[in-house]
Write an enzyme that holds these catalytic residues in place. Structure first.
Site, PDB file in Angstrom:
ATOM      1  CB  CYS A 205      -0.969  -0.077   1.168  1.00 41.87           C
ATOM      2  SG  CYS A 205      -0.339  -0.554   2.688  1.00 41.87           S
TER       3      CYS A 205
HETATM    4  N1  LIG Z   1      -4.305  -4.668   5.003  1.00 45.51           N
HETATM    5  C1  LIG Z   1      -3.686  -3.973   3.920  1.00 45.51           C
HETATM    6  O1  LIG Z   1      -4.222  -2.839   3.951  1.00 45.51           O
HETATM    7  C2  LIG Z   1      -2.707  -4.517   3.051  1.00 45.51           C
HETATM    8  C3  LIG Z   1      -2.143  -5.816   3.139  1.00 45.51           C
HETATM    9  N2  LIG Z   1      -1.542  -6.388   2.235  1.00 45.51           N
HETATM   10  C4  LIG Z   1      -0.862  -7.807   2.452  1.00 45.51           C
HETATM   11  O2  LIG Z   1      -2.091  -8.432   2.042  1.00 45.51           O
HETATM   12  C5  LIG Z   1      -1.854  -9.859   2.674  1.00 45.51           C
HETATM   13  C6  LIG Z   1      -3.015 -10.239   3.434  1.00 45.51           C
HETATM   14  O3  LIG Z   1      -3.158  -8.908   4.456  1.00 45.51           O
HETATM   15  P1  LIG Z   1      -4.547  -8.712   5.540  1.00 45.51           P
HETATM   16  O4  LIG Z   1      -5.980  -9.176   4.939  1.00 45.51           O
HETATM   17  O5  LIG Z   1      -4.577  -7.188   5.976  1.00 45.51           O
HETATM   18  O6  LIG Z   1      -4.307  -9.737   6.807  1.00 45.51           O
HETATM   19  P2  LIG Z   1      -4.937 -10.376   7.749  1.00 45.51           P
HETATM   20  O7  LIG Z   1      -4.155 -10.824   8.770  1.00 45.51           O
HETATM   21  O8  LIG Z   1      -6.258  -9.745   8.013  1.00 45.51           O
HETATM   22  O9  LIG Z   1      -5.429 -11.727   7.291  1.00 45.51           O
HETATM   23  C7  LIG Z   1      -4.586 -12.913   6.875  1.00 45.51           C
HETATM   24  C8  LIG Z   1      -5.273 -13.945   6.307  1.00 45.51           C
HETATM   25  O10 LIG Z   1      -4.520 -15.183   6.293  1.00 45.51           O
HETATM   26  C9  LIG Z   1      -4.611 -16.183   6.867  1.00 45.51           C
HETATM   27  N3  LIG Z   1      -3.561 -16.860   7.627  1.00 45.51           N
HETATM   28  C10 LIG Z   1      -2.835 -16.353   8.509  1.00 45.51           C
HETATM   29  N4  LIG Z   1      -1.591 -17.047   8.974  1.00 45.51           N
HETATM   30  C11 LIG Z   1      -1.800 -18.137   8.053  1.00 45.51           C
HETATM   31  C12 LIG Z   1      -1.253 -19.274   7.555  1.00 45.51           C
HETATM   32  N5  LIG Z   1      -0.052 -19.352   8.322  1.00 45.51           N
HETATM   33  N6  LIG Z   1      -1.546 -20.267   6.671  1.00 45.51           N
HETATM   34  C13 LIG Z   1      -2.656 -20.032   6.051  1.00 45.51           C
HETATM   35  N7  LIG Z   1      -3.271 -18.737   6.273  1.00 45.51           N
HETATM   36  C14 LIG Z   1      -2.998 -17.993   7.143  1.00 45.51           C
HETATM   37  C15 LIG Z   1      -5.850 -15.740   8.163  1.00 45.51           C
HETATM   38  O11 LIG Z   1      -6.724 -16.825   8.531  1.00 45.51           O
HETATM   39  P3  LIG Z   1      -7.362 -16.709   9.757  1.00 45.51           P
HETATM   40  O12 LIG Z   1      -8.025 -15.287   9.912  1.00 45.51           O
HETATM   41  O13 LIG Z   1      -8.322 -17.874   9.760  1.00 45.51           O
HETATM   42  O14 LIG Z   1      -6.430 -16.870  10.861  1.00 45.51           O
HETATM   43  C16 LIG Z   1      -6.397 -14.624   7.008  1.00 45.51           C
HETATM   44  O15 LIG Z   1      -7.454 -15.053   6.378  1.00 45.51           O
HETATM   45  C17 LIG Z   1      -0.718  -9.672   3.645  1.00 45.51           C
HETATM   46  O16 LIG Z   1       0.289 -10.056   3.045  1.00 45.51           O
HETATM   47  C18 LIG Z   1      -0.685  -8.081   3.710  1.00 45.51           C
HETATM   48  O17 LIG Z   1       0.830  -7.559   3.896  1.00 45.51           O
HETATM   49  C19 LIG Z   1      -1.083  -5.769   1.261  1.00 45.51           C
HETATM   50  C20 LIG Z   1      -1.527  -4.295   0.672  1.00 45.51           C
HETATM   51  C21 LIG Z   1      -2.472  -3.600   2.031  1.00 45.51           C
HETATM   52  C1  LIG Z   2      -0.259  -0.220   9.065  1.00 47.27           C
HETATM   53  C2  LIG Z   2       0.427  -1.191   9.075  1.00 47.27           C
HETATM   54  O1  LIG Z   2       0.715  -2.073   9.632  1.00 47.27           O
HETATM   55  N1  LIG Z   2       0.855  -1.444   7.535  1.00 47.27           N
HETATM   56  C3  LIG Z   2       1.753  -2.649   6.955  1.00 47.27           C
HETATM   57  C4  LIG Z   2       1.900  -2.471   5.557  1.00 47.27           C
HETATM   58  C5  LIG Z   2       0.581  -2.773   4.701  1.00 47.27           C
HETATM   59  C6  LIG Z   2       1.025  -3.483   3.317  1.00 47.27           C
HETATM   60  O2  LIG Z   2       1.094  -2.915   2.376  1.00 47.27           O
HETATM   61  O3  LIG Z   2       1.734  -4.222   3.516  1.00 47.27           O
HETATM   62  P1  LIG Z   2       2.392  -5.572   2.605  1.00 47.27           P
HETATM   63  O4  LIG Z   2       3.755  -5.233   2.259  1.00 47.27           O
HETATM   64  O5  LIG Z   2       2.608  -6.559   3.634  1.00 47.27           O
HETATM   65  O6  LIG Z   2       1.634  -6.111   1.518  1.00 47.27           O
HETATM   66  C7  LIG Z   2       2.979  -2.375   7.644  1.00 47.27           C
HETATM   67  O7  LIG Z   2       3.421  -1.511   7.770  1.00 47.27           O
HETATM   68  O8  LIG Z   2       3.625  -3.587   7.773  1.00 47.27           O
END
Ligand SMILES: NC(=O)C1=CN([C@@H]2O[C@H](COP(=O)(O)OP(=O)(O)OC[C@H]3O[C@@H](n4cnc5c(N)ncnc54)[C@H](OP(=O)(O)O)[C@@H]3O)[C@@H](O)[C@H]2O)C=CC1
Ligand SMILES: CC(=O)N[C@@H](CCC(=O)OP(=O)(O)O)C(=O)O
Length: 401
Positions: A205
């Site tokens: 992000c």
């Molecule tokens: N949040 C954001 O704004 C952004 C996130 N990202 C990236 O996207 C990805 C997902 O982020 P986000 O949705 O926020 O994360 P969350 O922590 O909200 O969700 C993670 C998901 O992965 C599952 N999970 C966790 N550990 C494992 C494992 N060991 N094996 C299989 N499944 C697993 C969880 O299952 P359960 O809930 O059942 O434990 C859940 O469904 C991350 O890599 C994050 O860095 C990228 C850009 C922005």
């Molecule tokens: C607020 C907050 O904790 N933000 C996350 C970044 C979210 C994101 O873009 O993470 P990925 O690189 O995992 O996709 C962080 O700083 O690690």
């Protein structure tokens, strides 16, 4: 489904098809039967007709569906005429229904039950959104059948240099052959490469909000490669749904917290993209901050302009670069981008301001971290990979207030 069927279809950013699909192997689930013929407009009516479960043609799996980005993809796909969710995985939430994990999905009775990664079968899957934590993704993606298109939202395939991955993520890369194949999914910059990709590494992000304004300026050599200072702020959903003390309401409300100071793991991703654009090594000072808001992201970027360049030149460059883009908007001169104005949407708003100090400029960009910063851009990319209009399912207006 054979994705090559879509190769002759392409989309011109005004929502009209210009290609012609010649053959189909899809039988009843044929996804392009309404579009055979040249320049068929994709009217709102045709979208509506196709918006039922039975009519959805591309079978999508969501890995990590029970997290924030997974939930956001479900929200976006609810209005997608072609993508239907057939498989959803979770870890701790495996075995549950989505409405029990996220009560706001109570109306979405057709969603499959969450299963663990070990119990997932991909035989009926055409495309995957991988919303898993970084470090868990490589092995899982490596094991997927080869014909499946993948958009990975984690950081696991973003860095070309695997030694850099090891340095910043503290573990060796476990799918180096796939890393070579991965295309970096900053849509507006790498659209052509994304078209033919099998695996897209969706950008982080912060890197999205930073590269969108800076890449065109570096390509045009309008700003210096050094002394780029980036101050970014994120809503708490950026940290995912897992419970952490630092993200409790009491810890966050009525305050701001800097974190990852001098060493946030997005630095190599940002520098990789900016250095590619400049064709020279670019370094940045980057400090992210956690804000007491659920979603939204702002990057305030301080740059030194190249000799003889003015803030007006920067503005004009961004205007030219993004004037045909649906999701990246340069605001009118003097208007300050606000996270409020992109909330819940796939837009990036940006603007350029001349600094009081001569030779410097200030750039502000805003996105919704969960949409353009994650799930929205991921959907934009999968649309492109499957040959659909890139805005399909993404034409949400910002939620305000
Ligand atoms: N949040 C954001 O704004 C952004 C996130 N990202 C990236 O996207 C990805 C997902 O982020 P986000 O949705 O926020 O994360 P969350 O922590 O909200 O969700 C993670 C998901 O992965 C599952 N999970 C966790 N550990 C494992 C494992 N060991 N094996 C299989 N499944 C697993 C969880 O299952 P359960 O809930 O059942 O434990 C859940 O469904 C991350 O890599 C994050 O860095 C990228 C850009 C922005
Ligand atoms: C607020 C907050 O904790 N933000 C996350 C970044 C979210 C994101 O873009 O993470 P990925 O690189 O995992 O996709 C962080 O700083 O690690």
């Amino acid at each position: 489904m054979s994705t090559s069927l879509f190769n002759s279809v392409y989309f011109d950013r005004g929502c009209s098809w210009k290609g012609e699909v010649k053959s189909s192997k899809l039988g009843k689930r044929n996804c392009h039967r309404l579009y055979v013929g040249r320049s068929t407009a994709l009217s709102p009516r045709s979208l509506k007709i196709r918006n039922s479960k039975q009519e959805k043609d591309v079978r999508v799996a969501l890995l990590g569906a029970s997290g924030y980005t997974g939930a956001e993809i479900i929200r976006l796909l609810a209005n997608h005429p072609f993508f239907g969710i057939t498989l959803m995985t979770a870890d701790r939430n495996a075995g549950k229904s989505m409405e029990s994990v996220f009560p706001h999905f109570i109306t979405q009775k057709d969603l499959p039950i969450l299963v663990s990664s070990n119990d997932a079968s991909f035989s009926d899957v055409d495309a995957v959104f991988c919303c898993l934590p970084h470090g868990t993704t490589q092995e899982i993606i490596k094991a997927l059948p080869k014909g499946i298109k993948i958009v990975d939202l984690s950081a696991d395939f973003r860095l070309r240099d695997i030694s850099e991955y090891q340095e910043w993520y503290g573990q060796p890369h476990r799918a180096t052959d796939l890393q070579v194949e991965a295309v970096y999914g900053l849509t507006e910059i790498f659209r052509e490469e994304i078209k033919n990709a099998r695996l897209v590494a969706n950008p982080g992000c912060y890197p999205t909000s930073i590269q969108l304004p800076l890449v065109p300026l570096l390509k045009a050599k309008l700003i210096e490669y050094k002394n780029i200072i980036i101050d970014s702020k994120s809503g708490v959903s950026g940290a995912g749904r897992g419970a952490k003390v630092a993200n409790l309401y009491t810890e966050l409300t009525e305050g701001i917290m800097s974190y990852g100071v001098t060493r946030h793991r997005h630095v190599p991703e940002i520098e990789q993209g900016l250095s590619d654009a400049a064709r020279s090594k670019v370094t940045v000072s980057f400090t992210p901050h956690l804000m007491p808001m659920s979603r939204g992201m702002q990057s305030t970027i301080y740059v030194e302009m190249a000799s003889g360049v003015t803030a007006e030149d920067l503005y004009q460059q961004l205007k030219v670069s993004y004037e045909d883009e649906e999701f990246v908007k340069l605001l009118e001169k003097g208007v300050v981008p606000r996270t409020h104005d992109v909330r819940g949407s796939n837009y990036c708003y940006m603007n350029v301001f001349p600094d009081r100090i001569s030779g410097r400029a200030i750039i502000i960009s805003v996105i919704d971290n969960l949409v353009k910063g994650a799930s929205g851009q991921a959907l934009q990319n999968l649309n492109i990979m499957m040959g659909f209009p890139e805005n399909t399912g993404l034409r949400y207006l910002p939620l305000f207030p």
